[in-house]
Design an enzyme around this catalytic site. Sequence first.
Site, PDB file in Angstrom:
ATOM      1  N   GLY A 142     -20.410   6.862   1.849  1.00 47.29           N
ATOM      2  CA  GLY A 142     -19.458   7.321   0.852  1.00 47.29           C
ATOM      3  C   GLY A 142     -20.195   7.728  -0.411  1.00 47.29           C
ATOM      4  O   GLY A 142     -21.405   7.457  -0.573  1.00 47.29           O
ATOM      5  N   PHE A 143     -19.498   8.429  -1.294  1.00 46.03           N
ATOM      6  CA  PHE A 143     -20.074   8.673  -2.630  1.00 46.03           C
ATOM      7  C   PHE A 143     -18.962   8.626  -3.665  1.00 46.03           C
ATOM      8  O   PHE A 143     -18.985   9.303  -4.678  1.00 46.03           O
ATOM      9  CB  PHE A 143     -20.884   9.980  -2.677  1.00 46.03           C
ATOM     10  CG  PHE A 143     -20.085  11.249  -2.468  1.00 46.03           C
ATOM     11  CD1 PHE A 143     -19.626  11.580  -1.215  1.00 46.03           C
ATOM     12  CD2 PHE A 143     -19.822  12.127  -3.522  1.00 46.03           C
ATOM     13  CE1 PHE A 143     -18.891  12.757  -1.014  1.00 46.03           C
ATOM     14  CE2 PHE A 143     -19.107  13.293  -3.332  1.00 46.03           C
ATOM     15  CZ  PHE A 143     -18.635  13.613  -2.065  1.00 46.03           C
ATOM     16  N   GLY A 144     -17.978   7.749  -3.395  1.00 45.63           N
ATOM     17  CA  GLY A 144     -16.838   7.612  -4.299  1.00 45.63           C
ATOM     18  C   GLY A 144     -16.972   6.416  -5.218  1.00 45.63           C
ATOM     19  O   GLY A 144     -18.082   5.949  -5.507  1.00 45.63           O
ATOM     20  N   ASN A 145     -15.821   5.923  -5.638  1.00 46.24           N
ATOM     21  CA  ASN A 145     -15.778   4.850  -6.617  1.00 46.24           C
ATOM     22  C   ASN A 145     -16.511   3.591  -6.137  1.00 46.24           C
ATOM     23  O   ASN A 145     -17.318   3.005  -6.876  1.00 46.24           O
ATOM     24  CB  ASN A 145     -14.304   4.539  -6.909  1.00 46.24           C
ATOM     25  CG  ASN A 145     -14.122   3.304  -7.745  1.00 46.24           C
ATOM     26  OD1 ASN A 145     -13.823   2.234  -7.227  1.00 46.24           O
ATOM     27  ND2 ASN A 145     -14.352   3.425  -9.036  1.00 46.24           N
ATOM     28  N   VAL A 146     -16.263   3.180  -4.917  1.00 42.68           N
ATOM     29  CA  VAL A 146     -16.844   1.928  -4.429  1.00 42.68           C
ATOM     30  C   VAL A 146     -18.356   2.078  -4.220  1.00 42.68           C
ATOM     31  O   VAL A 146     -19.150   1.219  -4.616  1.00 42.68           O
ATOM     32  CB  VAL A 146     -16.142   1.481  -3.125  1.00 42.68           C
ATOM     33  CG1 VAL A 146     -16.740   0.180  -2.615  1.00 42.68           C
ATOM     34  CG2 VAL A 146     -14.637   1.316  -3.359  1.00 42.68           C
ATOM     35  N   ALA A 147     -18.759   3.199  -3.609  1.00 41.64           N
ATOM     36  CA  ALA A 147     -20.181   3.461  -3.364  1.00 41.64           C
ATOM     37  C   ALA A 147     -20.952   3.469  -4.688  1.00 41.64           C
ATOM     38  O   ALA A 147     -22.056   2.915  -4.792  1.00 41.64           O
ATOM     39  CB  ALA A 147     -20.342   4.799  -2.642  1.00 41.64           C
ATOM     40  N   TRP A 148     -20.350   4.067  -5.691  1.00 44.23           N
ATOM     41  CA  TRP A 148     -20.987   4.170  -7.008  1.00 44.23           C
ATOM     42  C   TRP A 148     -21.244   2.783  -7.623  1.00 44.23           C
ATOM     43  O   TRP A 148     -22.367   2.469  -8.054  1.00 44.23           O
ATOM     44  CB  TRP A 148     -20.091   5.026  -7.925  1.00 44.23           C
ATOM     45  CG  TRP A 148     -20.400   4.952  -9.371  1.00 44.23           C
ATOM     46  CD1 TRP A 148     -21.457   5.531 -10.007  1.00 44.23           C
ATOM     47  CD2 TRP A 148     -19.635   4.240 -10.374  1.00 44.23           C
ATOM     48  NE1 TRP A 148     -21.407   5.229 -11.356  1.00 44.23           N
ATOM     49  CE2 TRP A 148     -20.292   4.440 -11.602  1.00 44.23           C
ATOM     50  CE3 TRP A 148     -18.475   3.475 -10.352  1.00 44.23           C
ATOM     51  CZ2 TRP A 148     -19.828   3.895 -12.789  1.00 44.23           C
ATOM     52  CZ3 TRP A 148     -17.998   2.928 -11.532  1.00 44.23           C
ATOM     53  CH2 TRP A 148     -18.677   3.134 -12.729  1.00 44.23           C
ATOM     54  N   LYS A 171       0.872  -1.193   0.000  1.00 41.63           N
ATOM     55  CA  LYS A 171       0.000   0.000   0.000  1.00 41.63           C
ATOM     56  C   LYS A 171       0.899   1.230   0.000  1.00 41.63           C
ATOM     57  O   LYS A 171       2.045   1.158   0.424  1.00 41.63           O
ATOM     58  CB  LYS A 171      -0.879   0.023   1.260  1.00 41.63           C
ATOM     59  CG  LYS A 171      -2.113   0.880   1.120  1.00 41.63           C
ATOM     60  CD  LYS A 171      -3.226   0.133   0.412  1.00 41.63           C
ATOM     61  CE  LYS A 171      -4.406   1.001   0.081  1.00 41.63           C
ATOM     62  NZ  LYS A 171      -5.537   0.186  -0.398  1.00 41.63           N
ATOM     63  N   ASP A 202      -6.941   4.173  -4.737  1.00 36.32           N
ATOM     64  CA  ASP A 202      -7.660   4.020  -3.458  1.00 36.32           C
ATOM     65  C   ASP A 202      -8.310   5.389  -3.248  1.00 36.32           C
ATOM     66  O   ASP A 202      -8.505   6.137  -4.222  1.00 36.32           O
ATOM     67  CB  ASP A 202      -6.687   3.641  -2.327  1.00 36.32           C
ATOM     68  CG  ASP A 202      -7.426   3.193  -1.054  1.00 36.32           C
ATOM     69  OD1 ASP A 202      -7.868   2.042  -0.996  1.00 36.32           O
ATOM     70  OD2 ASP A 202      -7.580   4.009  -0.118  1.00 36.32           O
TER      71      ASP A 202
HETATM   72  P1  NDP Z   1     -13.005   7.584  -3.328  1.00 36.04           P
HETATM   73  O1  NDP Z   1     -11.950   8.598  -3.127  1.00 36.04           O
HETATM   74  O2  NDP Z   1     -13.574   7.387  -4.664  1.00 36.04           O
HETATM   75  O3  NDP Z   1     -14.196   7.816  -2.283  1.00 36.04           O
HETATM   76  C1  NDP Z   1     -13.955   7.840  -0.896  1.00 36.04           C
HETATM   77  C2  NDP Z   1     -15.205   8.226  -0.176  1.00 36.04           C
HETATM   78  O4  NDP Z   1     -15.035   8.203   1.246  1.00 36.04           O
HETATM   79  C3  NDP Z   1     -15.586   9.623  -0.486  1.00 36.04           C
HETATM   80  O5  NDP Z   1     -16.969   9.777  -0.392  1.00 36.04           O
HETATM   81  C4  NDP Z   1     -14.836  10.366   0.618  1.00 36.04           C
HETATM   82  O6  NDP Z   1     -15.238  11.665   0.814  1.00 36.04           O
HETATM   83  C5  NDP Z   1     -15.130   9.524   1.793  1.00 36.04           C
HETATM   84  N1  NDP Z   1     -14.119   9.729   2.820  1.00 36.04           N
HETATM   85  C6  NDP Z   1     -12.778   9.615   2.725  1.00 36.04           C
HETATM   86  N2  NDP Z   1     -12.187   9.883   3.907  1.00 36.04           N
HETATM   87  C7  NDP Z   1     -13.188  10.199   4.747  1.00 36.04           C
HETATM   88  C8  NDP Z   1     -13.217  10.555   6.106  1.00 36.04           C
HETATM   89  N3  NDP Z   1     -12.094  10.672   6.830  1.00 36.04           N
HETATM   90  N4  NDP Z   1     -14.432  10.770   6.661  1.00 36.04           N
HETATM   91  C9  NDP Z   1     -15.581  10.631   5.943  1.00 36.04           C
HETATM   92  N5  NDP Z   1     -15.600  10.289   4.647  1.00 36.04           N
HETATM   93  C10 NDP Z   1     -14.425  10.079   4.064  1.00 36.04           C
HETATM   94  O7  NDP Z   1     -12.396   6.217  -2.780  1.00 36.04           O
HETATM   95  P2  NDP Z   1     -12.894   4.744  -2.995  1.00 36.04           P
HETATM   96  O8  NDP Z   1     -14.355   4.693  -3.247  1.00 36.04           O
HETATM   97  O9  NDP Z   1     -11.968   4.111  -3.945  1.00 36.04           O
HETATM   98  O10 NDP Z   1     -12.584   4.125  -1.560  1.00 36.04           O
HETATM   99  C11 NDP Z   1     -13.571   3.985  -0.537  1.00 36.04           C
HETATM  100  C12 NDP Z   1     -13.158   2.880   0.413  1.00 36.04           C
HETATM  101  O11 NDP Z   1     -13.048   1.637  -0.313  1.00 36.04           O
HETATM  102  C13 NDP Z   1     -11.796   3.063   1.081  1.00 36.04           C
HETATM  103  O12 NDP Z   1     -11.837   2.482   2.370  1.00 36.04           O
HETATM  104  C14 NDP Z   1     -10.878   2.225   0.208  1.00 36.04           C
HETATM  105  O13 NDP Z   1      -9.725   1.821   0.906  1.00 36.04           O
HETATM  106  C15 NDP Z   1     -11.784   1.057  -0.114  1.00 36.04           C
HETATM  107  N6  NDP Z   1     -11.444   0.244  -1.275  1.00 36.04           N
HETATM  108  C16 NDP Z   1     -11.299   0.795  -2.503  1.00 36.04           C
HETATM  109  C17 NDP Z   1     -11.023  -0.020  -3.584  1.00 36.04           C
HETATM  110  C18 NDP Z   1     -10.936   0.519  -4.959  1.00 36.04           C
HETATM  111  O14 NDP Z   1     -10.751  -0.288  -5.869  1.00 36.04           O
HETATM  112  N7  NDP Z   1     -11.057   1.800  -5.190  1.00 36.04           N
HETATM  113  C19 NDP Z   1     -10.836  -1.461  -3.421  1.00 36.04           C
HETATM  114  C20 NDP Z   1     -11.110  -1.948  -2.099  1.00 36.04           C
HETATM  115  C21 NDP Z   1     -11.391  -1.098  -1.074  1.00 36.04           C
HETATM  116  P3  NDP Z   1     -14.148  12.808   0.519  1.00 36.04           P
HETATM  117  O15 NDP Z   1     -13.180  12.277  -0.484  1.00 36.04           O
HETATM  118  O16 NDP Z   1     -14.997  13.878   0.000  1.00 36.04           O
HETATM  119  O17 NDP Z   1     -13.452  13.087   1.817  1.00 36.04           O
HETATM  120  O1  2IT Z   2      -7.947  -1.642  -1.004  1.00 37.19           O
HETATM  121  C1  2IT Z   2      -7.844  -2.131  -2.139  1.00 37.19           C
HETATM  122  O2  2IT Z   2      -7.945  -3.343  -2.343  1.00 37.19           O
HETATM  123  C2  2IT Z   2      -7.609  -1.222  -3.265  1.00 37.19           C
HETATM  124  N1  2IT Z   2      -7.589  -0.020  -3.073  1.00 37.19           N
HETATM  125  C3  2IT Z   2      -7.369  -1.754  -4.629  1.00 37.19           C
HETATM  126  C4  2IT Z   2      -5.933  -2.179  -4.800  1.00 37.19           C
HETATM  127  C5  2IT Z   2      -5.532  -2.605  -6.181  1.00 37.19           C
HETATM  128  O3  2IT Z   2      -4.345  -2.924  -6.331  1.00 37.19           O
HETATM  129  O4  2IT Z   2      -6.352  -2.627  -7.096  1.00 37.19           O
END
Ligand code: NDP
Ligand code: 2IT
Length: 445
Positions: free
Chosen positions: A235-241, A124, A164
């Site tokens: 959340g409203f990021g990549n995973v939530a979507w 990581k 991430d």
């Molecule tokens: P994004 O950056 O796309 O979205 C992250 C979301 O979490 C946003 O809504 C963000 O809001 C919110 N967030 C981040 N930090 C905080 C905080 N301290 N308090 C409240 N809200 C927070 O990231 P991902 O969707 O990629 O990641 C979300 C989770 O999924 C993480 O835990 C990540 O480790 C995990 N994950 C992601 C993977 C991937 O492939 N992307 C794979 C496996 C797990 P804001 O950014 O506005 O602060």
């Molecule tokens: O937490 C995770 O598994 C990720 N952010 C994805 C890692 C990756 O190498 O695709």
Amino acid sequence: MNVKEIMNSLEAKHPGEKEYLQAVHEVLESIEDVYNENPQYADAKIIERLVEPDRILTFKVSWVDDNGDVQVNLGYRIQFNGAIGPYKGGLRFHPSVNLSILKFLGFEQIFKNALTTLPMGGGKGGSDFNPKGKSDSEIMRFCQAFMLELWSLIGPNTDVPAGDIGVGGREIGFLYGMYKKLAKEHTGVLTGKGSNWGGSNMRPEATGYGNVYFAQEMLATKDDDFVGKIVAISGFGNVAWGAAAKVTELGGKVVTLSGPDGYVYDPKGIDADKIDYMLELRASNNDVVAPYAEEFPEATFYPGKRPWEQKVDIAMPCATQNELNEADAKQLVDNGCMLVAEGANMPCTEEAIEVFQNNKVLYAPGKASNAGGVATSGLEMSQNSLRYSWSNEEVDAKLHKIMKDIHAACVQYGTEKDGYVNYVNGANIAGFVKVADSMLDLGVI
Ligand code: NDP
Ligand code: 2IT
């Protein structure tokens, strides 16, 4: 092994590394019996070797912002364990990033990657850089400066970073462009690349879809499915979507999303155009979810609150670590929630997990249920090695099978006497045995 003794010694060595110690504690509790029944692990000091990263690389990232001011951030890459394959794991850009958070994420990644059935070690990295409010040029300059330090430490057969929190397709593009220029080669050194230049189809959707596929398997153990289920997502990021899109497709209704500012509740369901709107909201470079309730007046915004107070059948925490505590868990249970599948890494506190398990709620830890993202990254590495590209359908079918296999491994290693599946134990034991046995085969290195 004595969990208490090991934890005491780790706390003394790494004081204040709260998240890292939490993640290690959870795994040790699960594997204690298996470890003690197999003395070859203690003889080779597997635990002592597994809890410390192979190496931690830290560097300074200096760059110039749009005003001409010099900015300085910290950069990290943690190569945690490479027993079963090249180090693999995401990069997180968020102001909260520190060593403890990256060590917890790297440690979790070892077991998650082992569960995917693909040959990937755990790693990581990231930075305390805050992408919020930065222009595209600033993001590009930061990513280039970051890669200038990182590039000599990574490679398609040594260490393969990805996205991430705060690192998505745009950032991977800038990072990859700089790597390509410095290394003078076009290889699969990062995953999450654009599909025109070596990325895998379905990688953006993979984590959210995978989480829902995993939850589907959990529901099937109760002869149930998503049709008509009310789902809270944070959340409203990549995973939530990705999760919102797949839940909707399977007949469930997603009623919440959240950000650091609070959460929105939409009783009509977050579907169709509203899911596309999530992407707009993210792209707006803003860190608030509140505008959703202005765009869709049927929704209500609850400032400073978390979605777990709503009455739902299923909860999917998809934002960040420790975002669902004991009180939240009790409220969910009191409201009849039957299933919790973690899309984020370690979003539930240890106390919250205990509440779910004591109440026999179906509960899946992130290292099992969110493994679809890194699994599809592994498939991207395979496609890069083959110099080939699989279709959406091909990647989706492989992802689906991997999530089913992870679920089966959890059931195999985690089923308790009364039939309840302890997915935490299942995931930790299945992942641990694979990595520990590989470490035994490879000798003391
Ligand atoms: P994004 O950056 O796309 O979205 C992250 C979301 O979490 C946003 O809504 C963000 O809001 C919110 N967030 C981040 N930090 C905080 C905080 N301290 N308090 C409240 N809200 C927070 O990231 P991902 O969707 O990629 O990641 C979300 C989770 O999924 C993480 O835990 C990540 O480790 C995990 N994950 C992601 C993977 C991937 O492939 N992307 C794979 C496996 C797990 P804001 O950014 O506005 O602060
Ligand atoms: O937490 C995770 O598994 C990720 N952010 C994805 C890692 C990756 O190498 O695709």
